[in-house]
Design a protein around this motif. Structure first.
Motif, PDB file in Angstrom:
ATOM      1  N   SER A 147      45.180  50.174  43.786  1.00  7.01           N
ATOM      2  CA  SER A 147      44.140  50.081  42.763  1.00  7.01           C
ATOM      3  C   SER A 147      44.229  48.770  41.997  1.00  7.01           C
ATOM      4  O   SER A 147      43.221  48.241  41.517  1.00  7.01           O
ATOM      5  CB  SER A 147      44.262  51.257  41.794  1.00  7.01           C
ATOM      6  N   LEU A 148      45.442  48.236  41.883  1.00  9.34           N
ATOM      7  CA  LEU A 148      45.581  46.930  41.239  1.00  9.34           C
ATOM      8  C   LEU A 148      44.835  45.848  42.020  1.00  9.34           C
ATOM      9  O   LEU A 148      44.213  44.960  41.445  1.00  9.34           O
ATOM     10  CB  LEU A 148      47.065  46.557  41.116  1.00  9.34           C
ATOM     11  N   TYR A 149      44.909  45.936  43.362  1.00 11.86           N
ATOM     12  CA  TYR A 149      44.188  44.972  44.181  1.00 11.86           C
ATOM     13  C   TYR A 149      42.674  45.107  43.996  1.00 11.86           C
ATOM     14  O   TYR A 149      41.932  44.122  44.008  1.00 11.86           O
ATOM     15  CB  TYR A 149      44.561  45.143  45.654  1.00 11.86           C
ATOM     16  N   ILE A 150      42.237  46.339  43.842  1.00 11.85           N
ATOM     17  CA  ILE A 150      40.804  46.561  43.606  1.00 11.85           C
ATOM     18  C   ILE A 150      40.377  45.907  42.300  1.00 11.85           C
ATOM     19  O   ILE A 150      39.368  45.205  42.210  1.00 11.85           O
ATOM     20  CB  ILE A 150      40.496  48.067  43.588  1.00 11.85           C
ATOM     21  N   GLY A 151      41.171  46.116  41.264  1.00 10.49           N
ATOM     22  CA  GLY A 151      40.848  45.493  39.982  1.00 10.49           C
ATOM     23  C   GLY A 151      40.894  43.978  40.049  1.00 10.49           C
ATOM     24  O   GLY A 151      40.073  43.279  39.453  1.00 10.49           O
ATOM     25  N   ALA A 152      41.896  43.458  40.791  1.00 11.53           N
ATOM     26  CA  ALA A 152      42.024  41.996  40.911  1.00 11.53           C
ATOM     27  C   ALA A 152      40.812  41.406  41.624  1.00 11.53           C
ATOM     28  O   ALA A 152      40.325  40.322  41.264  1.00 11.53           O
ATOM     29  CB  ALA A 152      43.300  41.638  41.657  1.00 11.53           C
ATOM     30  N   SER A 153      40.316  42.114  42.651  1.00 11.08           N
ATOM     31  CA  SER A 153      39.131  41.600  43.345  1.00 11.08           C
ATOM     32  C   SER A 153      37.921  41.591  42.417  1.00 11.08           C
ATOM     33  O   SER A 153      37.078  40.693  42.477  1.00 11.08           O
ATOM     34  CB  SER A 153      38.844  42.451  44.588  1.00 11.08           C
ATOM     35  N   GLY A 154      37.830  42.604  41.539  1.00 13.01           N
ATOM     36  CA  GLY A 154      36.739  42.620  40.571  1.00 13.01           C
ATOM     37  C   GLY A 154      36.807  41.446  39.618  1.00 13.01           C
ATOM     38  O   GLY A 154      35.799  40.808  39.305  1.00 13.01           O
ATOM     39  N   LEU A 155      38.061  41.177  39.125  1.00 11.16           N
ATOM     40  CA  LEU A 155      38.234  40.018  38.236  1.00 11.16           C
ATOM     41  C   LEU A 155      37.855  38.712  38.935  1.00 11.16           C
ATOM     42  O   LEU A 155      37.107  37.882  38.407  1.00 11.16           O
ATOM     43  CB  LEU A 155      39.697  39.938  37.781  1.00 11.16           C
TER      44      LEU A 155
ATOM     45  N   TYR B 230      33.523  41.675  34.507  1.00 16.02           N
ATOM     46  CA  TYR B 230      34.858  41.088  34.372  1.00 16.02           C
ATOM     47  C   TYR B 230      35.697  41.889  33.376  1.00 16.02           C
ATOM     48  O   TYR B 230      36.873  42.212  33.627  1.00 16.02           O
ATOM     49  CB  TYR B 230      34.726  39.637  33.927  1.00 16.02           C
ATOM     50  N   ASN B 231      35.071  42.219  32.239  1.00 12.30           N
ATOM     51  CA  ASN B 231      35.777  43.010  31.223  1.00 12.30           C
ATOM     52  C   ASN B 231      36.150  44.386  31.755  1.00 12.30           C
ATOM     53  O   ASN B 231      37.245  44.922  31.478  1.00 12.30           O
ATOM     54  CB  ASN B 231      34.920  43.138  29.969  1.00 12.30           C
ATOM     55  N   ALA B 232      35.208  44.979  32.533  1.00 11.72           N
ATOM     56  CA  ALA B 232      35.495  46.315  33.086  1.00 11.72           C
ATOM     57  C   ALA B 232      36.654  46.253  34.066  1.00 11.72           C
ATOM     58  O   ALA B 232      37.535  47.140  34.081  1.00 11.72           O
ATOM     59  CB  ALA B 232      34.238  46.852  33.763  1.00 11.72           C
ATOM     60  N   ALA B 233      36.678  45.189  34.916  1.00 12.24           N
ATOM     61  CA  ALA B 233      37.777  45.053  35.872  1.00 12.24           C
ATOM     62  C   ALA B 233      39.099  44.834  35.140  1.00 12.24           C
ATOM     63  O   ALA B 233      40.152  45.376  35.536  1.00 12.24           O
ATOM     64  CB  ALA B 233      37.491  43.896  36.833  1.00 12.24           C
ATOM     65  N   SER B 234      39.029  44.062  34.063  1.00 12.61           N
ATOM     66  CA  SER B 234      40.244  43.825  33.269  1.00 12.61           C
ATOM     67  C   SER B 234      40.753  45.122  32.646  1.00 12.61           C
ATOM     68  O   SER B 234      41.961  45.407  32.668  1.00 12.61           O
ATOM     69  CB  SER B 234      39.941  42.789  32.185  1.00 12.61           C
ATOM     70  N   ARG B 235      39.834  45.906  32.112  1.00 12.58           N
ATOM     71  CA  ARG B 235      40.219  47.191  31.518  1.00 12.58           C
ATOM     72  C   ARG B 235      40.761  48.135  32.581  1.00 12.58           C
ATOM     73  O   ARG B 235      41.738  48.881  32.342  1.00 12.58           O
ATOM     74  CB  ARG B 235      39.005  47.810  30.823  1.00 12.58           C
ATOM     75  N   PHE B 236      40.154  48.095  33.763  1.00 14.27           N
ATOM     76  CA  PHE B 236      40.602  48.930  34.876  1.00 14.27           C
ATOM     77  C   PHE B 236      42.055  48.604  35.221  1.00 14.27           C
ATOM     78  O   PHE B 236      42.885  49.501  35.426  1.00 14.27           O
ATOM     79  CB  PHE B 236      39.689  48.704  36.086  1.00 14.27           C
ATOM     80  N   ILE B 237      42.379  47.303  35.261  1.00 15.78           N
ATOM     81  CA  ILE B 237      43.746  46.893  35.595  1.00 15.78           C
ATOM     82  C   ILE B 237      44.721  47.342  34.509  1.00 15.78           C
ATOM     83  O   ILE B 237      45.856  47.793  34.790  1.00 15.78           O
ATOM     84  CB  ILE B 237      43.806  45.365  35.783  1.00 15.78           C
TER      85      ILE B 237
END
Length: 566
Positions: free
Chosen positions: A7-15, A545-552
């Protein structure tokens, strides 16, 4: 744990991809006012899924996040082709209109009032002469105004010639610019193919530069273009291959030794050893929108300049079709020909009254037959105070006398003054603006202008004829004119006709300008940058970007909890 780390990789791809999308949006905003810039649009897509084999009822899949599938460089091929065609057509009519404007300026302010005033003064001098043909003051007034008249006419004609030379310079510059654009497009083709050959990157900035070059090229000449699968653009110019992946087939120019006029031609299609040239522009094809033969500034320049300096011989004896296919096609040639014809008619009409001719046949002393030749009419001809025969003409041709003296075969011989006709192809035998002067004998000899009848009485009839020629309605400005007019009306009609042609070109240019603007608006809707839309995208990508950051952050806290608590 595995799912958490994934899931961290998913968030990183979003960022990462949100950041790239923000960069693209910022680039669009930065180039919002850059001419020819095509907006870039980001397309997102899912990355590959990982499928887990399970003994359970169904398989499990875990996504790997987000990826940028493509950054679109959007153009509409059909709008581009439509724009470039109409842009070239608008340039064609705009150039012709500007040429007409300059011709009107050459004839001076208020539609030729200055020359018209000089014409009126010339006519008034004959009116004064009719009140006293044997008065030296009246004769000198005619000679004086004749000098001013011909000097003014030569000045106007010379200005038209100078303007043709200026157009000639523009033609040379236009050819150089077309060749330069050809090499620019070829170099851009090479760079685009090199960058895009890997199938990863799109050379967007270079494509924008190439499209700008094609837009400019379309204003200079008629172009057709197509893009190959490898990204290179091929261009046909005036229905001839102009550039491909490897070559630029440059336009050459040949220069006329007499006028200095240059004519564009295709060197690779010409046989220079045999003097065979393949001209770029085919003027045998009628100029018409339906034939797509009215496109390009360079063609308009060549057409409006013409290929020579025109004279009345470009009108005299021609049918309407012959004239329209010749001098009538060109703004400058038609203006020069009609003006020269006007001056020619005035000059010959005045000369024929002062030194009249008749047609006879006789055999010369050397046995040469002279059949139906014009000779000085001694019975009707008038003389100056010195009694010189034949009577002097007011305007003379440089290098060619009005008459040549011929004796017949009678005993004793009769002397005839045979008129030197203008039917020679040599311009020095013609009464053209460039080739006439006021008779120098009249400037040096007191009362040398014919004003006395053969019996020595004042030539009242001759003086009245000089007045009457200005009212005779027997002249037409060109073969398309069906209403004969007099000299006073001729000049006004000529100026009005020039203005009418100018209005036609102006109307066409303005209509096409509005159409080109409309097409350009349509193109901008496809590839133009909208600040409002880009700001909306910026907010959207910033939120992503903010959502991906919050997800991470959430995944990080969850992992920390799992590690520390377990």
């Amino acid at each position: 744990m595995a799912n958490g780390m994934g899931s961290l990789y998913i968030g990183a791809s979003g960022l990462q991809n949100s950041q790239n999308a923000l960069n693209t949006t910022a680039n669009n905003l930065a180039n919002a006012d850059t001419k020819g810039y095509v907006r870039q649009q980001v397309l997102f897509a899912d990355r590959d899924y990982v499928t887990f084999q399970s003994a359970a009822i169904s398989k499990q899949q875990a996504g790997l996040g987000l990826a940028i599938a493509d950054v679109i460089h959007t153009r509409d091929y059909f709008l581009d082709r439509y724009y470039r065609t109409e842009n070239g057509r608008q340039s064609f009519y705009e150039t012709n209109y500007l040429a007409v404007q300059d011709v009107e300026n050459i004839f001076q302010e208020l539609e030729g009032e200055q020359f018209q005033t000089q014409l009126e003064e010339f006519w008034k001098s004959f009116a004064e002469l009719s009140k006293g043909p044997n008065t030296e003051v009246n004769q000198n007034l005619v000679v004086k105004n004749a000098t001013l008249f011909i000097e003014r006419a030569q000045g106007v004609y010379q200005n038209m010639k100078e303007y043709q030379k200026r157009i000639n310079i523009k033609i040379r510059e236009g050819v150089d610019r077309i060749n330069e654009l050809g090499h620019t497009i070829q170099n851009l083709n090479k760079e685009i193919m090199r960058i895009e050959s890997g199938g990863v990157e799109t050379a967007m900035t270079l494509r924008d530069e190439r499209d700008n070059a094609l837009d400019e090229l379309s204003s200079l000449a008629k172009v057709e273009f197509r893009e190959d699968a490898n990204g290179a653009v091929r261009v046909r110019l005036e229905n001839v291959e102009f550039l491909d992946e490897v070559h630029v087939f440059e336009i050459g120019i040949r220069q006329d030794d007499v006028t200095g006029f240059v004519t564009p031609y295709w060197p690779r299609l010409s046989d220079l050893s045999r003097g065979k040239y393949a001209d770029v522009f085919d003027f045998d094809v009628d100029i018409a929108p339906e034939l797509n033969s009215d496109i390009g500034e360079l063609k308009a320049l060549v057409l409006s300049r013409g290929d020579r300096f025109a004279t009345y011989r470009d009108i005299a004896g021609l049918s309407a079709d012959e004239y329209n296919d010749g001098a009538g096609m060109s703004v400058m040639l038609s203006a020069e020909a009609e003006f020269d014809q006007f001056i020619h008619e005035v000059i010959t009409a005045v000369n024929d009254v002062l030194s009249p001719t008749k047609t006879i046949s006789f055999t010369g002393a050397d046995g040469t037959p002279y059949n139906n030749v014009r000779v000085w009419d001694e019975d009707k001809g008038c003389l100056g105070a010195d009694g010189q025969k034949p009577g002097r003409e007011l305007f003379v041709r440089r290098g060619c006398d009005r008459y040549r003296e011929v004796a017949d075969n009678q005993v004793p011989p009769n002397i005839y003054y045979v008129y030197n006709e203008e039917d020679s192809p040599d311009t020095f035998k013609m009464y053209t603006i460039q080739n006439v002067d006021v008779n120098p004998d009249l400037l040096e000899t007191e009362s040398g202008m014919p004003h006395l009848n053969p019996d020595g009485t004042p030539a009242w009839d001759m003086a009245q004829q000089l007045v009457d020629i200005w009212e005779a309605k027997k002249y037409i400005s060109n073969p398309n004119d069906t209403n004969p007019c007099n000299f006073k009306e001729y000049y006004k009609k000529m100026i009005v006709d020039i203005g009418t042609n100018g209005n036609v070109y102006k109307s066409m240019a303005e209509d096409l300008e509005a159409e080109v603007a409309s097409i350009e608006n349509s193109r901008q809707q496809v590839f133009g940058v909208s600040s409002d839309e880009e700001l909306q995208n910026m907010i959207k990508y910033q939120s992503a970007y903010n959502a991906a950051s919050r997800f991470i952050n959430v995944i990080s806290e969850m992992l920390e909890h799992l590690v520390t608590r377990l």
